[in-house]
Each structure stands twice: as C-alpha cells, then as structure tokens.
Write a protein that holds these residues in place. Structure first.
Motif, PDB file in Angstrom:
ATOM      1  N   ASP A   1     -30.303 -50.901 129.238  1.00  0.00           N
ATOM      2  CA  ASP A   1     -29.427 -50.082 128.401  1.00  0.00           C
ATOM      3  C   ASP A   1     -29.360 -50.610 126.966  1.00  0.00           C
ATOM      4  N   LEU A   2     -29.743 -51.862 126.771  1.00  0.00           N
ATOM      5  CA  LEU A   2     -29.687 -52.488 125.444  1.00  0.00           C
ATOM      6  C   LEU A   2     -31.048 -52.498 124.750  1.00  0.00           C
ATOM      7  N   PHE A   3     -32.063 -51.912 125.377  1.00  0.00           N
ATOM      8  CA  PHE A   3     -33.378 -51.839 124.751  1.00  0.00           C
ATOM      9  C   PHE A   3     -33.346 -50.838 123.589  1.00  0.00           C
ATOM     10  N   VAL A   4     -33.951 -51.222 122.478  1.00  0.00           N
ATOM     11  CA  VAL A   4     -34.069 -50.337 121.325  1.00  0.00           C
ATOM     12  C   VAL A   4     -35.504 -50.413 120.809  1.00  0.00           C
ATOM     13  N   THR A   5     -36.113 -49.266 120.595  1.00  0.00           N
ATOM     14  CA  THR A   5     -37.476 -49.182 120.085  1.00  0.00           C
ATOM     15  C   THR A   5     -37.501 -48.205 118.910  1.00  0.00           C
ATOM     16  N   GLU A   6     -38.138 -48.604 117.829  1.00  0.00           N
ATOM     17  CA  GLU A   6     -38.394 -47.662 116.730  1.00  0.00           C
ATOM     18  C   GLU A   6     -39.831 -47.168 116.871  1.00  0.00           C
ATOM     19  N   ILE A   7     -40.013 -45.862 116.857  1.00  0.00           N
ATOM     20  CA  ILE A   7     -41.343 -45.267 116.909  1.00  0.00           C
ATOM     21  C   ILE A   7     -41.714 -44.829 115.504  1.00  0.00           C
ATOM     22  N   LEU A   8     -42.863 -45.301 115.046  1.00  0.00           N
ATOM     23  CA  LEU A   8     -43.378 -44.964 113.718  1.00  0.00           C
ATOM     24  C   LEU A   8     -44.704 -44.244 113.895  1.00  0.00           C
ATOM     25  N   VAL A   9     -44.830 -43.071 113.288  1.00  0.00           N
ATOM     26  CA  VAL A   9     -46.085 -42.308 113.345  1.00  0.00           C
ATOM     27  C   VAL A   9     -46.496 -41.969 111.922  1.00  0.00           C
ATOM     28  N   PRO A  10     -47.684 -42.432 111.486  1.00  0.00           N
ATOM     29  CA  PRO A  10     -48.132 -42.100 110.126  1.00  0.00           C
ATOM     30  C   PRO A  10     -48.468 -40.627 110.004  1.00  0.00           C
ATOM     31  N   ILE A  11     -48.163 -40.076 108.841  1.00  0.00           N
ATOM     32  CA  ILE A  11     -48.496 -38.671 108.566  1.00  0.00           C
ATOM     33  C   ILE A  11     -49.350 -38.600 107.313  1.00  0.00           C
TER      34      ILE A  11
END
Length: 286
Positions: free
Chosen positions: A274-284
């Motif tokens: 429940d404490l996991f955090v992920t930022e997803i970055l996708v280049p455009i």
C-alpha cells in the motif's frame, strides 16, 4: 641508579615522574603507557626498585606527538616507524599514504550522505503522493541524465526487478556506487501493449555516484515526458499506464515507444504494498 627504600628512591628521582603522575599529566591510562613501553614508543628513563617506572619531562613530550599522529589516522606501528626514521622520505611516504586513505574515507562519507539525502527525498515524495493521491497526467521537461545501465529481461516480477540481485552484483563489478530510485526502462514499440505486466526486454538504470564507464552508461534523452504516479501494488500498474495513454491520445501526443518506471518507494523501503509509489515517465515527440 637504585635506592633501598621507597622514600629514598623518590628523593633520588625528584626530577622524574612516576607512571601514575605521567598518566594524569598526559591524559592517558597507565595501561596505555605500559603498552607504549612494550612498543618502544615511550620508554621510562629509569626503572627503580620494585619495577617503578620514572619518566623525564622530555620523554613525556612524546605523548602529544603520538596523540596528534593518532588523530591523523596513523596506527601505533606507523607512529613507531616515524619515530625510528632517519630521513624525511619515510615520513613523507607515510603522510602520502595516510592522505590517500583520508581522501578515500571522505569520498565514502560524501557518498553515504548523498545516499541518505536521496532516500529521504524519495520518502518525502512518496508521502506527498500517498496523502494527495494525484491521478493527473502531467507534461514535464527533463534534462538529459547519465545513468548506470544494465540490460534486463523483465519477467513481470517487480520484486525481482527492484531488489535486483544481478544489478547489485553488476554495480560491485564495475566498482561504482548507486543512489536514488531504481528505474526500469521498458520498450513497447509504437503500439500500446495489451498489458504492462508481460515479460519484455528492459534495462535497469540508476544514478551513479562515481564516473561511469561509457560502455555501462545510458543517457536518458532531454525532452518532453508525460508523467503520472501509481500508488499501491505493482500488479495494478496497468491502471496508471491506461490513464497516461488515454491522456496522450486525447491531447494528440505521440509517445516514443518506451517508458521509465521510476520506483519512488518499493521493496527497498517497505514490504507494505500500500506504500509503494511509482512514477511512470513516457517520452513524447515534440
């Protein structure tokens, strides 16, 4: 020189100091003084009846020198070598070696400080995300960044990807130190994948604190990226990807066929998903 009685013996050495007096004046234990005697660092000037040790004022002057050299990091054996040297070349060599050791220790301390600061920032970032629960997709500009890189075949197991035994061994092999979040670069081509948990070719990336050998370096390109956060179990990360791709389609953005999963908090920090955090970055494409 010897005397038959303690009082007489003391009068014979009025200009000398007993070991107890030397201990008080010099600020070190009698045990340490005996050890220095064994090492021939500070030897008593006179050993009287009943093995009483007596030291002259001149002999006592070695104590602050030894203390100072110890603060520089020299061992007692190295200090003994300094005392026995007959020219300055040996002293200069000892100081060069000690300086190199100090420089290494300073570098390691600075690396530890940076690791602590980076990890603290990640925990603060995760706390903000978990408290505010942002679901927005944002566009951000990122400068290029050189990262340590190891090719990786992602099997769908995020525990294996984040606590990556192969990557840990790889970092040791290339004699580097890593800090900041683990990042997984994933390739998916031009078409949006049906699922993001499927096995795929990937790369494990992380900031290095020492210069990177060019053959192990990856430069994340500068440019525009779509960004969104996912919180909770990694098995549900598809939800965040769908949100990001829907935003790209609605706003006419063309994605560049890869993503960077930046693990803000993961198994390195907690086993509570429940404490996991992920930022997803996708280049455009700009």
């Amino acid at each position: 020189m010897s005397c038959t009685h303690n009082s007489a013996e003391a009068s014979c050495h009025d200009d000398l100091y007993r070991i107890g007096e030397v201990s008080q004046i010099g600020g070190l234990s009698q045990r340490a003084l005996r050890h220095y005697d064994d090492m021939k660092l500070i030897e008593p000037d006179v050993i009287g009846e009943n093995s009483y040790r007596y030291y002259s004022r001149r002999t006592m002057l070695k104590i602050p020198v030894i203390n100072y050299l110890k603060k520089m990091g020299l061992s007692l054996e190295e200090i003994a070598d300094v005392f026995d040297c007959t020219d300055f070349s040996h002293i200069r060599r000892s100081f060069r070696e000690q300086r190199a050791e100090c420089a290494r220790a300073v570098r390691e301390l600075n690396e530890r400080l940076e690791i602590i600061d980076d990890w603290n920032e990640l925990v603060e970032e995760a706390s903000f995300v978990l408290n505010s629960c942002p679901l927005a997709v944002n566009t951000k500009f990122l400068s290029c960044e050189e990262l340590l890189c190891m090719p990786y075949r992602f099997t769908g197991d995020y525990a294996e990807a984040t606590i990556n035994l192969e990557f840990t061994a790889f970092v040791d092999k290339v004699e580097n130190v890593i800090s900041g979040p683990v990042i997984m670069k994933r390739e998916f081509g031009d078409a949006e994948p049906e699922t993001f948990a499927a096995p795929c070719d990937a790369a494990i990336l992380q900031k290095a604190l020492r210069p990177i050998d060019p053959k192990y370096a990856y430069v994340r390109p500068r440019g525009l990226y779509l960004s969104t956060y996912h919180s909770g179990a990694f098995e549900n990360i598809d939800v965040a990807y769908r949100r990001l791709f829907a935003f790209a389609k609605q706003n006419g953005h063309q994605v560049c066929g890869c993503s960077y999963e930046r693990f803000v908090t993961d198994y390195w920090t907690t086993y509570d998903s429940d404490l996991f955090v992920t930022e997803i970055l996708v280049p455009i494409k700009g």
